[in-house]
Design a protein around this motif. Structure first.
Motif, PDB file in Angstrom:
ATOM      1  N   LYS A  43      -9.860  14.733   1.820  1.00  0.00           N
ATOM      2  CA  LYS A  43     -10.732  13.558   1.758  1.00  0.00           C
ATOM      3  C   LYS A  43     -10.450  12.751   0.490  1.00  0.00           C
ATOM      4  O   LYS A  43     -10.474  11.519   0.518  1.00  0.00           O
ATOM      5  CB  LYS A  43     -12.208  13.967   1.805  1.00  0.00           C
ATOM      6  N   ALA A  44     -10.213  13.446  -0.604  1.00  0.00           N
ATOM      7  CA  ALA A  44      -9.926  12.751  -1.863  1.00  0.00           C
ATOM      8  C   ALA A  44      -8.630  11.954  -1.745  1.00  0.00           C
ATOM      9  O   ALA A  44      -8.556  10.799  -2.200  1.00  0.00           O
ATOM     10  CB  ALA A  44      -9.836  13.741  -3.017  1.00  0.00           C
ATOM     11  N   LEU A  45      -7.617  12.542  -1.132  1.00  0.00           N
ATOM     12  CA  LEU A  45      -6.351  11.826  -0.945  1.00  0.00           C
ATOM     13  C   LEU A  45      -6.533  10.629  -0.020  1.00  0.00           C
ATOM     14  O   LEU A  45      -5.976   9.550  -0.259  1.00  0.00           O
ATOM     15  CB  LEU A  45      -5.277  12.775  -0.400  1.00  0.00           C
ATOM     16  N   SER A  46      -7.324  10.825   1.030  1.00  0.00           N
ATOM     17  CA  SER A  46      -7.601   9.730   1.957  1.00  0.00           C
ATOM     18  C   SER A  46      -8.338   8.601   1.253  1.00  0.00           C
ATOM     19  O   SER A  46      -8.006   7.420   1.427  1.00  0.00           O
ATOM     20  CB  SER A  46      -8.427  10.239   3.137  1.00  0.00           C
ATOM     21  N   LEU A  47      -9.335   8.942   0.464  1.00  0.00           N
ATOM     22  CA  LEU A  47     -10.095   7.935  -0.277  1.00  0.00           C
ATOM     23  C   LEU A  47      -9.191   7.212  -1.267  1.00  0.00           C
ATOM     24  O   LEU A  47      -9.280   5.991  -1.429  1.00  0.00           O
ATOM     25  CB  LEU A  47     -11.274   8.590  -0.997  1.00  0.00           C
ATOM     26  N   LYS A  48      -8.301   7.957  -1.906  1.00  0.00           N
ATOM     27  CA  LYS A  48      -7.371   7.347  -2.857  1.00  0.00           C
ATOM     28  C   LYS A  48      -6.485   6.328  -2.144  1.00  0.00           C
ATOM     29  O   LYS A  48      -6.302   5.212  -2.630  1.00  0.00           O
ATOM     30  CB  LYS A  48      -6.503   8.422  -3.510  1.00  0.00           C
ATOM     31  N   GLU A  49      -5.960   6.686  -0.969  1.00  0.00           N
ATOM     32  CA  GLU A  49      -5.114   5.772  -0.205  1.00  0.00           C
ATOM     33  C   GLU A  49      -5.882   4.515   0.193  1.00  0.00           C
ATOM     34  O   GLU A  49      -5.385   3.397   0.057  1.00  0.00           O
ATOM     35  CB  GLU A  49      -4.573   6.463   1.044  1.00  0.00           C
ATOM     36  N   LYS A  50      -7.095   4.703   0.690  1.00  0.00           N
ATOM     37  CA  LYS A  50      -7.901   3.552   1.106  1.00  0.00           C
ATOM     38  C   LYS A  50      -8.228   2.660  -0.083  1.00  0.00           C
ATOM     39  O   LYS A  50      -8.207   1.431   0.026  1.00  0.00           O
ATOM     40  CB  LYS A  50      -9.188   4.025   1.779  1.00  0.00           C
ATOM     41  N   THR A  51      -8.517   3.280  -1.215  1.00  0.00           N
ATOM     42  CA  THR A  51      -8.830   2.513  -2.421  1.00  0.00           C
ATOM     43  C   THR A  51      -7.619   1.713  -2.883  1.00  0.00           C
ATOM     44  O   THR A  51      -7.738   0.543  -3.244  1.00  0.00           O
ATOM     45  CB  THR A  51      -9.311   3.449  -3.551  1.00  0.00           C
ATOM     46  N   LEU A  52      -6.442   2.345  -2.845  1.00  0.00           N
ATOM     47  CA  LEU A  52      -5.224   1.637  -3.238  1.00  0.00           C
ATOM     48  C   LEU A  52      -4.926   0.482  -2.283  1.00  0.00           C
ATOM     49  O   LEU A  52      -4.487  -0.596  -2.713  1.00  0.00           O
ATOM     50  CB  LEU A  52      -4.042   2.606  -3.297  1.00  0.00           C
ATOM     51  N   GLU A  53      -5.160   0.688  -0.983  1.00  0.00           N
ATOM     52  CA  GLU A  53      -4.958  -0.379  -0.005  1.00  0.00           C
ATOM     53  C   GLU A  53      -5.898  -1.548  -0.282  1.00  0.00           C
ATOM     54  O   GLU A  53      -5.488  -2.707  -0.268  1.00  0.00           O
ATOM     55  CB  GLU A  53      -5.189   0.138   1.417  1.00  0.00           C
ATOM     56  N   LYS A  54      -7.167  -1.238  -0.531  1.00  0.00           N
ATOM     57  CA  LYS A  54      -8.148  -2.289  -0.824  1.00  0.00           C
ATOM     58  C   LYS A  54      -7.788  -3.010  -2.119  1.00  0.00           C
ATOM     59  O   LYS A  54      -7.914  -4.234  -2.212  1.00  0.00           O
ATOM     60  CB  LYS A  54      -9.564  -1.706  -0.925  1.00  0.00           C
ATOM     61  N   ALA A  55      -7.346  -2.256  -3.119  1.00  0.00           N
ATOM     62  CA  ALA A  55      -6.958  -2.860  -4.390  1.00  0.00           C
ATOM     63  C   ALA A  55      -5.792  -3.822  -4.185  1.00  0.00           C
ATOM     64  O   ALA A  55      -5.768  -4.916  -4.761  1.00  0.00           O
ATOM     65  CB  ALA A  55      -6.593  -1.786  -5.414  1.00  0.00           C
TER      66      ALA A  55
END
Length: 92
Positions: A43-55
């Motif tokens: 979940k942490a890796l998934s959240l990191k990916e989504k956050t980077l995409e949004k950024a």
């Protein structure tokens, strides 16, 4: 400027929702410690990916808005220079 604030607000709300959903899911799921750590890591890796995409999306939007502002300012500068030239021509 409001567009950037709105976009940042939406991104923040999205990240908060993902985080809250993840925490609730983890707390309510009956798992062993090892399974839980695996899920947390995933979940942490998934959240990191989504956050980077949004950024990245926010960065692109900011660049677009900056370019638009620069173009508008350039147009205004040209108009002002033309008006000043006309004023000088009338004075002579």
């Amino acid at each position: 400027m409001d567009d950037i604030r709105d976009t940042l607000r939406v991104a923040g709300l999205f990240a908060a929702g993902v985080l809250i959903g993840t925490v609730c899911g983890l707390l309510l799921a009956p798992m062993s410690g090892a399974e839980m750590r695996g899920v947390v890591k995933e979940k942490a890796l998934s959240l990191k990916e989504k956050t980077l995409e949004k950024a990245e999306q926010l960065k692109e939007k900011a660049q677009e808005l900056t370019k638009k502002a620069e173009d508008m300012i350039s147009e205004q500068v040209v108009e002002i220079e033309e008006e000043l030239a006309e004023e000088e021509g009338k004075e002579d």
